[in-house]
Design a protein around this motif. Structure first.
Motif, PDB file in Angstrom:
ATOM      1  N   THR A   1      46.755 -15.164 -23.335  1.00 50.54           N
ATOM      2  CA  THR A   1      47.173 -15.720 -22.132  1.00 50.54           C
ATOM      3  C   THR A   1      45.773 -16.227 -21.179  1.00 50.54           C
ATOM      4  O   THR A   1      45.049 -16.309 -21.992  1.00 50.54           O
ATOM      5  CB  THR A   1      47.472 -14.475 -21.190  1.00 50.54           C
ATOM      6  N   VAL A   2      46.148 -16.860 -20.147  1.00 54.07           N
ATOM      7  CA  VAL A   2      45.087 -17.354 -19.592  1.00 54.07           C
ATOM      8  C   VAL A   2      44.128 -16.434 -18.997  1.00 54.07           C
ATOM      9  O   VAL A   2      42.799 -16.671 -19.110  1.00 54.07           O
ATOM     10  CB  VAL A   2      45.874 -18.406 -18.055  1.00 54.07           C
ATOM     11  N   GLU A   3      44.411 -15.201 -18.757  1.00 56.18           N
ATOM     12  CA  GLU A   3      43.441 -14.174 -18.428  1.00 56.18           C
ATOM     13  C   GLU A   3      42.779 -13.978 -19.726  1.00 56.18           C
ATOM     14  O   GLU A   3      41.582 -13.798 -19.414  1.00 56.18           O
ATOM     15  CB  GLU A   3      44.392 -12.920 -18.325  1.00 56.18           C
ATOM     16  N   ASP A   4      43.328 -13.691 -20.795  1.00 54.68           N
ATOM     17  CA  ASP A   4      42.637 -13.415 -22.148  1.00 54.68           C
ATOM     18  C   ASP A   4      41.350 -14.691 -22.218  1.00 54.68           C
ATOM     19  O   ASP A   4      40.316 -14.438 -22.636  1.00 54.68           O
ATOM     20  CB  ASP A   4      43.182 -13.771 -23.655  1.00 54.68           C
ATOM     21  N   LEU A   5      41.536 -16.011 -21.875  1.00 54.75           N
ATOM     22  CA  LEU A   5      40.708 -17.169 -21.984  1.00 54.75           C
ATOM     23  C   LEU A   5      39.523 -16.750 -20.873  1.00 54.75           C
ATOM     24  O   LEU A   5      38.394 -17.221 -21.186  1.00 54.75           O
ATOM     25  CB  LEU A   5      41.232 -18.468 -21.814  1.00 54.75           C
ATOM     26  N   LEU A   6      39.707 -16.524 -19.710  1.00 54.52           N
ATOM     27  CA  LEU A   6      39.013 -16.372 -18.542  1.00 54.52           C
ATOM     28  C   LEU A   6      38.092 -15.237 -18.936  1.00 54.52           C
ATOM     29  O   LEU A   6      36.724 -15.181 -18.473  1.00 54.52           O
ATOM     30  CB  LEU A   6      39.833 -16.121 -17.181  1.00 54.52           C
ATOM     31  N   LYS A   7      38.620 -14.309 -19.709  1.00 54.39           N
ATOM     32  CA  LYS A   7      37.567 -13.295 -19.938  1.00 54.39           C
ATOM     33  C   LYS A   7      36.479 -13.586 -20.847  1.00 54.39           C
ATOM     34  O   LYS A   7      35.484 -13.008 -21.093  1.00 54.39           O
ATOM     35  CB  LYS A   7      38.259 -12.055 -20.486  1.00 54.39           C
ATOM     36  N   LYS A   8      36.731 -14.693 -21.643  1.00 53.54           N
ATOM     37  CA  LYS A   8      35.601 -15.164 -22.726  1.00 53.54           C
ATOM     38  C   LYS A   8      34.674 -16.112 -21.941  1.00 53.54           C
ATOM     39  O   LYS A   8      33.585 -16.336 -22.516  1.00 53.54           O
ATOM     40  CB  LYS A   8      36.517 -16.077 -23.767  1.00 53.54           C
ATOM     41  N   LEU A   9      34.987 -16.555 -20.611  1.00 52.57           N
ATOM     42  CA  LEU A   9      34.125 -17.598 -20.054  1.00 52.57           C
ATOM     43  C   LEU A   9      32.743 -16.849 -19.504  1.00 52.57           C
ATOM     44  O   LEU A   9      33.025 -15.631 -19.105  1.00 52.57           O
ATOM     45  CB  LEU A   9      34.674 -18.367 -19.087  1.00 52.57           C
ATOM     46  N   PRO A  10      31.579 -17.350 -19.987  1.00 54.94           N
ATOM     47  CA  PRO A  10      30.416 -16.675 -19.428  1.00 54.94           C
ATOM     48  C   PRO A  10      30.407 -16.697 -17.668  1.00 54.94           C
ATOM     49  O   PRO A  10      30.601 -17.435 -16.993  1.00 54.94           O
ATOM     50  CB  PRO A  10      29.252 -17.558 -19.722  1.00 54.94           C
ATOM     51  N   GLY A  11      29.972 -15.468 -17.433  1.00 59.43           N
ATOM     52  CA  GLY A  11      29.885 -15.375 -15.848  1.00 59.43           C
ATOM     53  C   GLY A  11      31.343 -14.865 -15.086  1.00 59.43           C
ATOM     54  O   GLY A  11      31.292 -14.826 -14.077  1.00 59.43           O
ATOM     55  N   VAL A  12      32.587 -14.933 -15.769  1.00 56.56           N
ATOM     56  CA  VAL A  12      33.642 -14.828 -15.144  1.00 56.56           C
ATOM     57  C   VAL A  12      34.094 -13.377 -15.574  1.00 56.56           C
ATOM     58  O   VAL A  12      34.216 -12.908 -16.673  1.00 56.56           O
ATOM     59  CB  VAL A  12      34.669 -15.806 -15.793  1.00 56.56           C
ATOM     60  N   GLU A  13      34.614 -12.797 -14.641  1.00 56.54           N
ATOM     61  CA  GLU A  13      35.245 -11.467 -14.774  1.00 56.54           C
ATOM     62  C   GLU A  13      36.760 -11.254 -14.237  1.00 56.54           C
ATOM     63  O   GLU A  13      36.865 -11.980 -13.285  1.00 56.54           O
ATOM     64  CB  GLU A  13      34.479 -10.330 -14.244  1.00 56.54           C
ATOM     65  N   VAL A  14      37.514 -10.490 -15.044  1.00 55.96           N
ATOM     66  CA  VAL A  14      38.783 -10.353 -14.636  1.00 55.96           C
ATOM     67  C   VAL A  14      39.112  -8.978 -14.449  1.00 55.96           C
ATOM     68  O   VAL A  14      38.879  -8.228 -15.680  1.00 55.96           O
ATOM     69  CB  VAL A  14      39.872 -10.998 -15.504  1.00 55.96           C
TER      70      VAL A  14
END
Length: 195
Positions: free
Chosen positions: A144-157
């Motif tokens: 999901t997009v949430e899974d991708l966002l969790k991989k981005l440095p400095g981004v937290e979900v």
């Protein structure tokens, strides 16, 4: 007597300071003998490719790398459009000084026949916007997009699906320049149960 002692100390100190481990030289074009300013000079450890020293030639082509440690190293000089120059260094003395004098760089005409493909970096900062190249961050198939966002440095979900970056709440996410609507994770779970 004190003056002579101070003079001897000064001479010994000056010799010690000037006799540091260093490599120097001048980088010029082999054809027209003009200096190559901004040529990159790097000394690396061949065992792990770690950079030991680094310099950029000045506008007259001169460079100098000081404070080198003992060991076997490779000196490399590069300049766009020219064949790279390499030289092996074996620094065994505590006061190693090498003057390469003039290094003549040869034009590399093989570069003119091909094209250089430059990949976009995975993260770009443009004013107040940070752009991430999604393909640079590996996720599982059907993520999901949430899974991708969790991989981005400095981004937290968080568990409610709220997105923060560097402590600030993210209100908009764009995909290929178009606004992307995000459904928080708690709403996704509710929707899945209903549908």
């Amino acid at each position: 007597m004190r003056i002579i002692t101070l003079l001897i100390l000064f001479i010994l100190t000056a010799q010690f300071v000037t006799a540091q481990n260093k490599v120097s030289g001048k980088i010029v074009d082999a054809q027209n003998r003009l200096p190559l300013p901004d040529a990159t000079v790097t000394i690396i450890n061949p065992v792990d490719s770690a950079a030991i020293g680094f310099a950029v030639a000045d506008k007259t082509g001169l460079f100098e790398i000081k404070n080198l440690i003992k060991g076997n190293f490779v000196l490399g000089i590069t300049f766009t459009g020219y064949a790279p120059y390499t030289k092996h260094l074996n620094i065994t003395q505590s006061q190693f000084v090498m003057d390469l004098d003039t290094v003549f760089m040869q034009l590399d005409t093989s570069l003119l026949m091909g094209a250089v493909i430059v990949q976009a970096p995975p993260i770009q900062i443009k004013k107040d916007t940070i752009e991430f190249k999604a393909s640079a961050f590996k996720t599982k198939p059907n993520a999901t997009v949430e899974d991708l966002l969790k991989k981005l440095p400095g981004v937290e979900v968080d568990k409610d699906g709220n997105i923060t970056s560097q402590g600030e709440e993210i209100t908009k996410v764009y995909v290929d320049g178009k606004e992307f609507f995000l459904i928080p994770s708690w709403q996704q779970r509710t929707c899945r149960r209903i549908w």
